[in-house]
Write an enzyme that holds these catalytic residues in place. Structure first.
Site, PDB file in Angstrom:
ATOM      1  N   ASP A 134       0.711  -0.998   0.139  1.00  0.00           N
ATOM      2  CA  ASP A 134      -0.400   0.232   0.006  1.00  0.00           C
ATOM      3  C   ASP A 134       0.876   0.762  -0.342  1.00  0.00           C
ATOM      4  O   ASP A 134       2.299   1.428   0.420  1.00  0.00           O
ATOM      5  CB  ASP A 134      -0.757   0.050   1.410  1.00  0.00           C
ATOM      6  CG  ASP A 134      -2.195  -1.161   1.236  1.00  0.00           C
ATOM      7  OD1 ASP A 134      -2.720  -1.274   0.176  1.00  0.00           O
ATOM      8  OD2 ASP A 134      -1.929  -1.790   2.155  1.00  0.00           O
ATOM      9  N   ASP A 152      -7.127  -1.746  -4.342  1.00  0.00           N
ATOM     10  CA  ASP A 152      -7.798  -1.091  -3.687  1.00  0.00           C
ATOM     11  C   ASP A 152      -9.120  -0.138  -4.319  1.00  0.00           C
ATOM     12  O   ASP A 152     -10.735  -0.233  -4.354  1.00  0.00           O
ATOM     13  CB  ASP A 152      -7.527  -0.957  -2.286  1.00  0.00           C
ATOM     14  CG  ASP A 152      -6.905  -1.683  -1.224  1.00  0.00           C
ATOM     15  OD1 ASP A 152      -7.376  -3.026  -1.713  1.00  0.00           O
ATOM     16  OD2 ASP A 152      -5.514  -1.306  -1.140  1.00  0.00           O
TER      17      ASP A 152
END
Length: 178
Positions: A134, A152
């Site tokens: 991330d 995501d």
């Protein structure tokens, strides 16, 4: 005019499925490829988790390794979470692909492609490095949304497309009947 026959109707449905299949593939590839490229760029740009750069007053690029799911849940389960989540994401992506492959709604297929592309992108991270990469960090006044990635965002956008199509989309009418 006379009603169109079963051959015309079958051809219409075949064309509708072909459009949906193209949207599935486009959605999947768009999210999967963008996700993998941006993750490689983030890994190349930052040496350690927590490294980052301020982009705007509300957005940073910050390297985070997420060993769990949303908000880091299940991270404490180690290898079981890693492999279990990778397998589950793959199974879900395959099932979504099957659903879209049989469908005739291009927006639904695009949304399912986005979700499947994101699921496979994150599953690949789990298999390759043991955690999801991330790097997108949105914040305001000291409050930070958990870091996320293109996969995501693709999953979220895909779900939104599914909701929009489900709530406001029309069922394919098939060939004109008069």
């Amino acid at each position: 005019m006379a009603e169109r026959g079963p051959v015309a109707e079958a051809a219409w449905h075949q064309a509708a499925r072909a459009r949906s299949r193209r949207m599935l593939v486009v959605g999947f590839l768009l999210v999967f490829v963008a996700d993998q490229i941006t993750k490689q760029l983030a890994l190349a740009a930052f040496d350690m988790p927590g490294d980052g750069v301020v982009v705007t007053f509300f957005f940073n690029l910050t390297l985070v390794f997420n060993r769990g799911v949303s908000f880091g849940m299940l991270a404490q389960h180690g290898e079981l979470a890693r492999w279990g989540l990778a397998v589950m994401a793959t199974v879900v992506a395959v099932l979504l692909g099957r659903w879209a492959w049989k469908g005739e709604r291009p927006l639904t297929a695009l949304g399912l492609g986005f979700v499947a592309g994101g699921a496979i992108g994150n599953a690949l991270d789990r298999v390759r490095i043991g955690a999801v990469v991330d790097f997108l960090d949105v914040h305001y006044a000291g409050w930070h949304w958990p870091a996320f990635n293109i996969a995501d965002a693709g999953i979220t956008l895909g779900v939104i497309l599914l909701l929009v199509d489900g709530l406001f989309g029309r069922d394919p009418a098939g060939p004109e009947k008069t």
